[in-house]
Design an enzyme around this catalytic site. Structure first.
Site, PDB file in Angstrom:
ATOM      1  N   ASN A 134      24.684  89.280 -44.078  1.00 39.24           N
ATOM      2  CA  ASN A 134      24.029  89.967 -45.193  1.00 39.24           C
ATOM      3  C   ASN A 134      24.434  91.435 -45.114  1.00 39.24           C
ATOM      4  O   ASN A 134      23.803  92.235 -44.423  1.00 39.24           O
ATOM      5  CB  ASN A 134      22.511  89.814 -45.096  1.00 39.24           C
ATOM      6  CG  ASN A 134      21.797  90.278 -46.354  1.00 39.24           C
ATOM      7  OD1 ASN A 134      22.299  91.124 -47.091  1.00 39.24           O
ATOM      8  ND2 ASN A 134      20.620  89.734 -46.606  1.00 39.24           N
ATOM      9  N   HIS A 164      11.229  90.187 -41.379  1.00 40.10           N
ATOM     10  CA  HIS A 164      11.444  88.761 -41.615  1.00 40.10           C
ATOM     11  C   HIS A 164      10.173  87.963 -41.320  1.00 40.10           C
ATOM     12  O   HIS A 164       9.801  87.061 -42.081  1.00 40.10           O
ATOM     13  CB  HIS A 164      12.592  88.247 -40.746  1.00 40.10           C
ATOM     14  CG  HIS A 164      13.950  88.561 -41.278  1.00 40.10           C
ATOM     15  ND1 HIS A 164      14.542  89.802 -41.127  1.00 40.10           N
ATOM     16  CD2 HIS A 164      14.843  87.802 -41.959  1.00 40.10           C
ATOM     17  CE1 HIS A 164      15.746  89.782 -41.688  1.00 40.10           C
ATOM     18  NE2 HIS A 164      15.951  88.590 -42.203  1.00 40.10           N
TER      19      HIS A 164
END
Length: 249
Positions: free
Chosen positions: A113, A152
């Site tokens: 990412n 996260h």
């Protein structure tokens, strides 16, 4: 100063195609959960903790975990981000690189990412080194991992409705360890196989433990939970009879 190139117009057919692909990925993910995940985890949640059952659960979760990884990558990092980049006429589409060829976890973190990696690198890692005059590089890396793991885990806690920091523990322990062990000097196909194996096992552990906790929260609700009860995993103590579980499903 570098400015991003803007496209002159929006290709609405391209946008529609990408959004339809996202929808297709969602339906495919639903099929994976219904056919491969729910029957397995529903039965596992009826049993007390057993090492043999846990190992079988993890290995049975490798295939659905891998499918969910590919679907999440394609749906979000490719289709979703490209659709909005097209609508906003951004020419820069570097959302990811060839992470599947990574022979080290350090390279995987950089290429999986790119958007998140660049933000963490410039606004956490480099700023921390600037404040400490580049004296604590290992600490800066630890701060980056901590920020990423907390965010996260927060997203998962909000989505699931319970706190079970499996991802945080795996990211902070094995993620950091693999980052230093499987570094950029590791080259060759065998290291790529090791990276893929670690990814598949990690995803299987996440899928297995979070699914067990989901059913434990459903089958063993607490009427007036204390703050400690909210932090303690319900799947460690929840046990129900098979007949009762079958009635609730």
């Amino acid at each position: 100063m570098c400015f991003s190139v803007r496209n002159p117009s929006v290709r609405w057919s391209y946008v529609a195609t990408k959004l339809l692909q996202v929808l297709g990925c969602l339906f495919y993910a639903y099929y994976v959960f219904v056919r491969l995940c729910i029957p397995q985890f529903r039965s596992v949640s009826m049993q007390l903790f057993d090492l043999r059952v846990m190992v079988l659960c993890i290995f049975n979760s490798i295939l659905p975990g891998a499918l969910i990884l590919f679907l999440a990558f394609f749906a979000f990092l490719h289709c979703w981000l490209n659709a909005f980049a097209e609508m906003l006429r951004f020419g820069d589409r570097m959302f990811y690189q060839d992470w599947w060829n990574s022979t080290s976890f350090a390279n995987y973190y950089r290429t999986w990412n790119v958007v998140v990696h660049d933000w963490l690198y410039y606004y956490v890692y480099r700023d921390f080194l600037w404040m400490t005059q580049k004296r604590f590089r290992a600490t800066a890396m630890f701060v980056v991992f901590t920020v990423s793991a907390v965010v996260h885990e927060y997203v998962l806690a909000v989505c699931f409705g319970f706190f079970y920091p499996v991802l945080f523990c795996l990211f902070m322990c094995f993620g950091m360890m693999f980052n230093f062990i499987l570094h950029d000097r590791r080259t060759g196909p065998v290291w790529n196989i090791i990276v893929w194996t670690a990814l598949f096992l990690g995803l299987a552990v996440l899928l297995c433990l979070y699914s067990q906790e989901w059913y434990a929260q459903k089958y063993c609700p607490l009427q007036e939970p204390s703050f400690l009860d909210l932090l303690k995993p319900r799947s460690w103590t929840c046990y129900i009879q098979s007949s009762r579980a079958a009635e609730d499903v």
